[in-house]
Design a protein around this motif. Structure first.
Motif, PDB file in Angstrom:
ATOM      1  N   TYR A 192      -8.233   0.374  -1.564  1.00  0.00           N
ATOM      2  CA  TYR A 192      -7.748   1.903  -1.563  1.00  0.00           C
ATOM      3  C   TYR A 192      -7.718   2.275  -3.283  1.00  0.00           C
ATOM      4  N   VAL A 214      -5.038  -3.067  -0.442  1.00  0.00           N
ATOM      5  CA  VAL A 214      -4.420  -2.174  -1.520  1.00  0.00           C
ATOM      6  C   VAL A 214      -5.643  -2.250  -2.450  1.00  0.00           C
ATOM      7  N   LEU A 248       0.852  -1.187  -0.090  1.00  0.00           N
ATOM      8  CA  LEU A 248       0.020   0.011   0.131  1.00  0.00           C
ATOM      9  C   LEU A 248       0.801   1.395  -0.055  1.00  0.00           C
ATOM     10  N   LYS A 270       0.170   3.848  -2.716  1.00  0.00           N
ATOM     11  CA  LYS A 270      -0.761   4.875  -2.405  1.00  0.00           C
ATOM     12  C   LYS A 270      -0.211   6.405  -2.923  1.00  0.00           C
TER      13      LYS A 270
END
Length: 269
Positions: free
Chosen positions: A101, A98, A68, A72
């Motif tokens: 997100y 992940v 992540l 990100k």
């Protein structure tokens, strides 16, 4: 059928947010990744596949948190700059944290190399009404190329897809793409059999993705470094499109766009 496949073929460009992906030319971070995405769009990509973990043979898994952290910054920039309005975005991951997100950041495709083995991934994909790419892999990246064995690779991959399509549908996933997983737990002979029989998967009524870009099977046919495998890649991908694939995942978007357009012109004359 051949003409229809070629006129509707979509190109998926590749962005890797890690330092150990097998092809160095696909590695980008932060703003560099955004610039590359824009470049790939100009070159003809309709989809961008972004991942933070190498899945080359022998690669080891990393934690969800580390994955992540890698992905990100790119997701945040994509959301901030509304890149999702310009191109379809795919997250190349099999970890729930992940994937969620990315889907919150404007991604709409989940590219799962484990083929929906994790129920949490299936639930999240359905929750966001995302498309899923179900890939076939025998074993795991760290051991998948250690003597892969099949009685009938085409039949076994077909059976796997049938089972996983049913699972995806039961969870409420509506849009499914299939990837036979070239190089993922397959010998050269297995890869060639799958390529030659690509049309065997058309009865499953899903789009078929071909992803053999610069892979080692080309080196096994004609010795070549990773940087020397564009020609072999184009040969595999064009043949796969003629056999039913409608989505091509590749490192070299501009070259694929030209090759597909030329093939389309020939077929449509």
């Amino acid at each position: 059928m051949q003409q229809d496949n070629l006129t509707t073929t979509k190109i998926m460009g590749i962005i890797n947010a890690n330092n150990d992906s097998f092809y160095e030319g696909s590695r980008f971070k932060g703003l560099d990744a955004i610039e590359k995405i824009n470049s790939l769009i100009q070159d003809g990509a309709q989809i961008i596949d972004i991942g933070g973990v190498s899945t080359k043979p022998g690669s080891l898994p990393i934690s969800q948190d580390e994955e992540l952290q890698r992905i990100k910054p790119i997701c945040d920039l994509i959301f901030k700059e509304k890149i999702y309005e310009k191109v379809t975005l795919s997250i190349d991951s099999y970890t729930p944290k992940v994937i969620e997100y990315a889907l919150k950041s404007g991604f709409t495709i989940v590219n799962d190399i484990t083929g929906l083995q994790n129920d949490e991934v299936v639930k999240i994909t359905a929750k966001y009404n995302a498309t899923v790419i179900i890939m076939h892999m025998q074993g795991e990246p760290q051991n998948m190329q250690v003597n892969p064995t099949y009685k009938d690779v085409v039949s076994e991959v077909h059976q796997f897809f049938t089972k996983q399509i049913q699972k995806a549908t039961q969870f409420g996933i509506k849009n499914i793409i299939l990837d036979v997983g070239i190089g993922f737990g397959k010998s050269l002979e297995h890869n060639l059999s799958l390529l030659k029989n690509m049309d065997s998967f058309l009865d499953l009524d899903c789009e078929i993705l071909i992803a053999a870009s610069r892979k080692s099977m080309i080196d096994k046919i004609t010795p070549s470094s990773i940087n020397e495998r564009l020609s072999g890649t184009l040969a595999i991908h064009l043949d796969s499109v003629r056999r039913g694939a409608s989505l091509v995942r590749c490192h070299d978007v501009k070259e694929h766009h030209q090759a597909l357009k030329v093939q389309e012109a020939i077929d449509n004359i």
